[in-house]
Design a protein around this motif. Structure first.
Motif, short mmCIF file in Angstrom:
data_model
loop_
_atom_site.label_atom_id
_atom_site.label_comp_id
_atom_site.label_asym_id
_atom_site.label_seq_id
_atom_site.Cartn_x
_atom_site.Cartn_y
_atom_site.Cartn_z
N GLY A 146 49.36 37.62 82.92
CA GLY A 146 50.65 38.34 82.94
C GLY A 146 50.82 39.39 81.86
N ALA A 147 50.21 39.19 80.71
CA ALA A 147 50.42 40.13 79.61
C ALA A 147 49.65 41.43 79.78
CB ALA A 147 50.03 39.47 78.28
N VAL A 148 48.68 41.46 80.70
CA VAL A 148 47.89 42.68 80.92
C VAL A 148 47.90 43.16 82.37
CG1 VAL A 148 46.22 42.62 79.00
CG2 VAL A 148 45.84 41.18 80.99
N CYS A 182 47.38 49.70 76.93
CA CYS A 182 48.74 49.75 76.36
C CYS A 182 49.44 48.41 76.54
CB CYS A 182 49.55 50.86 77.02
SG CYS A 182 48.89 52.49 76.69
N ASP A 183 49.27 47.81 77.73
CA ASP A 183 49.92 46.52 78.00
C ASP A 183 49.35 45.43 77.09
OD1 ASP A 183 51.59 44.74 79.19
OD2 ASP A 183 50.69 44.81 81.17
N ALA A 184 48.03 45.39 76.98
CA ALA A 184 47.39 44.37 76.14
C ALA A 184 47.82 44.54 74.68
CB ALA A 184 45.88 44.48 76.25
N LEU A 185 47.86 45.78 74.23
CA LEU A 185 48.22 46.01 72.82
C LEU A 185 49.70 45.79 72.55
CD1 LEU A 185 46.07 49.12 71.82
CD2 LEU A 185 45.68 46.72 71.27
N SER A 186 50.57 46.11 73.51
CA SER A 186 52.00 45.91 73.23
C SER A 186 52.29 44.42 73.02
CB SER A 186 52.89 46.52 74.33
OG SER A 186 52.81 45.78 75.51
N THR A 187 51.65 43.57 73.83
CA THR A 187 51.86 42.13 73.66
C THR A 187 51.18 41.64 72.37
OG1 THR A 187 51.81 41.91 76.06
CG2 THR A 187 51.67 39.88 74.79
N SER A 188 49.92 42.04 72.17
CA SER A 188 49.20 41.46 71.02
C SER A 188 49.71 41.99 69.69
CB SER A 188 47.69 41.64 71.15
OG SER A 188 47.36 42.92 71.56
N THR A 244 56.08 48.74 76.76
CA THR A 244 56.84 48.07 75.71
C THR A 244 56.84 46.55 75.88
OG1 THR A 244 58.31 49.98 75.56
CG2 THR A 244 59.17 47.90 74.70
N SER A 245 56.71 45.85 74.77
CA SER A 245 56.93 44.41 74.76
C SER A 245 57.96 44.11 73.68
CB SER A 245 55.65 43.65 74.39
OG SER A 245 54.71 43.72 75.42
N GLY A 246 58.90 43.26 74.00
CA GLY A 246 59.92 42.95 73.00
C GLY A 246 60.46 41.56 73.18
#
Ligand code: ADP
Ligand code: MG
Length: 310
Positions: free
Chosen positions: A185-187, A298-304, A253-255
């Motif tokens: 889900g995070a990527v 971008c998705d992997a890095l926003s979460t990590s 974005t992850s928040g």
């Protein structure tokens, strides 16, 4: 000029706001822009498609002659990917991996590629990204909305069966230990954006905006040749606190404000966990936005990076 680098093509306007701890990280200098290129005015009417997939509302807006066909194929592609990666759909590849009792499972090219990428980022971030957190997320209630704060004992017990390094990926075969469960889900949404972008481009689309709830991906510029203007949502209220002007980019974005609950103790608990503790990550950041060429990165890095502890 055929292309220019991200820093030339993107203007960031930040509206000052008290106590905002925010990080915009440009993921490489790889974002190309169709600077100054105008698309014919007959293509100016956009066509949009909204649908619910991957547990969220998605809207894809495209400009161009072939818009209808492109949108049909884009929606089909999302449905196809969701069927592979759903954790709850009993016919999905991830479900098969999670219920294989430790045996090896053959998966599609897309799933193997996404898992391989996820593992690569796990290594690069010292395990801040870890796709084996699913059972702990379930214990907190984030997968069902039946929220509760688990006991420390329960978390310790569940942490024994997590750890991305225990996953074996050999070509298209995946094996995980019997009591482990994975969730991409995070990527997955970022990679979905990349694969849908490919479908749209194959259909001749040169201008499009993909809104996969918090994940924005753009193809080209707006049809008048100007950049897309994107508002970045404030972590503290419903408004936006900054505007990005981008083209041919992913903005993800992850928040902690995206999914959370307030416990009986008055504490706020959010859905991004620190894999070391099994508890909501407290890196000091409230929101991380990554801008770059590739949605999956971008998705992997926003979460990590939301998790990352220096
Ligand atoms: P979004 O909710 O928009 O998909 P993210 O891309 O940041 O946001 O992914 C968060 C999701 O990833 C959570 O809902 C959870 O399922 C999962 N998750 C939580 N913590 C981690 C982690 N440390 N590593 C990998 N996945 C995580
Ligand atoms: Mg993510």
């Amino acid at each position: 000029m055929a292309s220019s680098f991200l820093f030339n093509s993107m203007k960031i306007k930040v509206i000052p706001m008290k106590k905002v701890i925010f990080s915009i990280i440009t993921a490489g200098l790889l974002c190309f822009t169709a600077c100054g290129k105008k698309i014919d005015s007959f293509q100016n009417e956009p066509q949009s498609r909204s649908f619910f997939a991957m547990d969220t509302y998605m809207t894809i807006t495209v400009y161009g002659e072939n818009a209808e066909t492109a949108l049909n194929q884009a929606e089909e592609r999302v449905t196809e990917l969701e069927k592979m990666w759903s954790v709850t759909d009993e016919s999905s590849e991830i479900y098969a991996v999670n219920h294989s009792g430790g045996a090896s499972v053959a998966v599609s090219e897309e799933t193997a590629e996404l898992l391989d990428f996820s593992l690569e980022i796990s290594k690069a971030t010292n395990g801040a990204l870890d796709c084996t957190m699913y059972p702990i997320l379930t214990e907190w209630g984030f997968t069902t909305s039946n929220y509760k704060v688990p006991t420390d004992e329960k978390i310790s017990e569940l942490l024994e069966n997590t750890g991305y390094e225990k996953i074996r990926l050999d070509g298209n075969s995946v094996a995980i230990p019997e009591n482990m469960q994975i969730d991409l889900g995070a990527v997955g949404k970022g990679y979905t954006g990349d694969l849908v972008t490919e479908v749209l481009k194959e259909n001749g689309i040169e201008s499009a905006l993909l809104d996969l709830s918090g994940n924005i991906q753009t193809i080209g510029t707006k049809t008048d040749g100007t950049d897309w203007k994107l508002g970045l949502r404030s972590p503290f209220d419903e408004g936006s606190f900054a505007t990005l002007e981008v083209s041919d980019c992913a903005v993800i974005t992850s928040g902690g404000y995206e999914r959370y609950f307030v416990g009986d103790d008055g504490e706020t608990y959010w859905h991004i966990l620190d894999p070391e503790t099994g508890k909501p990550a407290h890196s000091g950041l409230v929101s991380v936005t990554i801008v770059g060429k590739e949605g999956r990165l971008c998705d992997a890095l926003s979460t990590s990076l939301f998790v990352y502890r220096a």
